[in-house]
Design a protein around this motif. Sequence first.
Motif, PDB file in Angstrom:
ATOM      1  N   ALA A 175       6.449  28.594 -12.333  1.00 11.82           N
ATOM      2  CA  ALA A 175       6.953  27.623 -11.343  1.00 11.82           C
ATOM      3  C   ALA A 175       8.179  27.559 -10.722  1.00 11.82           C
ATOM      4  N   ALA A 176       8.515  27.088  -9.738  1.00 15.81           N
ATOM      5  CA  ALA A 176       9.697  26.849  -9.007  1.00 15.81           C
ATOM      6  C   ALA A 176       9.905  25.602  -8.965  1.00 15.81           C
ATOM      7  N   SER A 177      10.122  24.905 -10.074  1.00 16.45           N
ATOM      8  CA  SER A 177      10.368  23.334 -10.031  1.00 16.45           C
ATOM      9  C   SER A 177      11.765  22.741 -10.066  1.00 16.45           C
ATOM     10  N   LEU A 178      11.749  21.905  -9.166  1.00 14.64           N
ATOM     11  CA  LEU A 178      13.220  21.404  -8.526  1.00 14.64           C
ATOM     12  C   LEU A 178      12.686  19.968  -8.389  1.00 14.64           C
ATOM     13  N   PHE A 179      13.792  19.187  -8.379  1.00 12.11           N
ATOM     14  CA  PHE A 179      13.766  17.788  -7.778  1.00 12.11           C
ATOM     15  C   PHE A 179      14.899  17.721  -6.911  1.00 12.11           C
ATOM     16  N   PRO A 180      14.451  17.926  -5.541  1.00 13.75           N
ATOM     17  CA  PRO A 180      15.586  18.242  -4.500  1.00 13.75           C
ATOM     18  C   PRO A 180      16.349  17.186  -3.853  1.00 13.75           C
ATOM     19  N   THR A 181      17.019  16.567  -4.823  1.00 15.72           N
ATOM     20  CA  THR A 181      17.806  15.235  -4.126  1.00 15.72           C
ATOM     21  C   THR A 181      19.052  15.122  -4.879  1.00 15.72           C
ATOM     22  N   ALA A 182      20.062  14.960  -4.212  1.00 20.50           N
ATOM     23  CA  ALA A 182      21.590  14.417  -5.288  1.00 20.50           C
ATOM     24  C   ALA A 182      21.864  13.187  -5.261  1.00 20.50           C
ATOM     25  N   GLY A 183      20.660  12.230  -5.114  1.00 17.42           N
ATOM     26  CA  GLY A 183      20.945  10.870  -5.209  1.00 17.42           C
ATOM     27  C   GLY A 183      20.450  10.206  -6.511  1.00 17.42           C
ATOM     28  N   SER A 184      20.487   9.171  -6.774  1.00 16.32           N
ATOM     29  CA  SER A 184      20.349   8.465  -8.020  1.00 16.32           C
ATOM     30  C   SER A 184      18.737   8.306  -8.377  1.00 16.32           C
ATOM     31  N   HIS A 185      17.999   9.184  -8.684  1.00 16.67           N
ATOM     32  CA  HIS A 185      16.725   9.043  -8.722  1.00 16.67           C
ATOM     33  C   HIS A 185      15.936   9.517 -10.124  1.00 16.67           C
ATOM     34  N   ALA A 186      15.215   8.920 -10.525  1.00 13.24           N
ATOM     35  CA  ALA A 186      14.456   9.256 -11.994  1.00 13.24           C
ATOM     36  C   ALA A 186      13.625  10.551 -11.766  1.00 13.24           C
ATOM     37  N   VAL A 187      13.942  11.687 -12.863  1.00 13.88           N
ATOM     38  CA  VAL A 187      13.063  12.809 -12.833  1.00 13.88           C
ATOM     39  C   VAL A 187      11.882  12.380 -13.885  1.00 13.88           C
ATOM     40  N   GLN A 188      10.765  12.552 -13.259  1.00 12.48           N
ATOM     41  CA  GLN A 188       9.516  12.340 -14.094  1.00 12.48           C
ATOM     42  C   GLN A 188       8.574  13.470 -13.856  1.00 12.48           C
ATOM     43  N   ASP A 189       8.169  14.431 -14.971  1.00 11.67           N
ATOM     44  CA  ASP A 189       7.269  15.296 -14.933  1.00 11.67           C
ATOM     45  C   ASP A 189       5.952  15.187 -14.520  1.00 11.67           C
TER      46      ASP A 189
END
Length: 400
Positions: free
Chosen positions: A56-70
């Motif tokens: 996988a090339a996994s990324l949550f592409p935002t610099a903001g204040s957002h939760a990361v949930q798999d």
Amino acid sequence: MSGRFAASNKVALVGHAQSPVQRHAERPLGALAVDTARQAIADAGLDLKDVDGIVAASLFPTAGSHAVQDGVSTVTAGWMAEHLGADPRYVAGFQGIGQVSGAMALAVNTVASGAADYVLFYRALHNPRGSYHGNSMQSIEGPQQWTAPAGYFGPLAMIALPYNEYLQRYGATRESMAAVLVEARKNGARIPWSYWHGKPLTSEEYLAAPTLVDPVCRYDCDIPVDGVAAFVLTSAERARDLPHKPVYVSGYAHSAPAPRRLPLHWPLDDIIDGGAETARRLWEHAGVGPDEVDLPQLYDGFSPFIWFWLEVLGFCPTGEAHRFVQDGRIDSDNPGGLPVLSGGGALGNGRMHGIPQMLECYLQLAGRAGERQRPKATVGVACQSSPHYGGAVVYSAEPF
């Protein structure tokens, strides 16, 4: 890394699937990723039981204040292995410089080493609701304390600095950048899964768009989206027995670590000098040069990247890209044009982070681009991110 890649053209892409690219998908990203992965496996003429590797090339592409949930905002290789229904013996995700190119190198090396016979490679991107780079910080520590309070935060400020440098140093104008946007949107408008399907852009519309961070306007940025792409890789020998024409991986390169700067500080000289080293590594590893590439797919998460990649890869001299893109020089409908955005890129599809470039290389070199099929497509290069902080992969229609 020195010399030709030992596994050059010994691993091939043999199937693919691409979900619709939407502003916000109706289903969770994980469900979309599983369905797209299964479609790619079926497209390759395989069953789930055949797949013994997942990368996988996994990324949550935002610099903001957002939760990361798999499974919701990102989909890691481990999550995919648990939910796909296959029984892989190799599962890995890439973390490093050049997400898509790095993960592709990981998948190629997995097959070449014999760690797995059939590898699923995928990229799943999520667009969180609300302001994409919304910053809810009330205080900050570490290096960003010197920049964020003054408003220097997020990718827009990061790219505006070298873009301004380029405009001032080489006498470039936003009018010349309009040619890039018109070409990207023209081609994206032709692609059914694109967010911009049926929505080309004119130069006048581009120049009239509101400025976000001077000189970056709305259309200089790829639009955040939900979307998934998946590919299947195997050895060149096994590929011969599968339904589609294989597309071979000839070589790849990743950028060296960038010079230490303040956060998000990307001077133009760093981009060009570091990018030149990335290009040197790429041509050496793949055993080709820019003169042999007829399908360059350049990264365009922000429009100035097209200028930067054109120059570092050697398609035009330094400082000349803003002139090169005009007068039909990158028009994919022009028989003499360099089709750097024939797949629409990120500006013409949505923020899929290097996937449009990789997908166009696969479709064209496999002869599967349909009405968009180019009469000559033999060697492609798919770029991702900035030339000094990304990477590139060379693909070929035939081993060489």
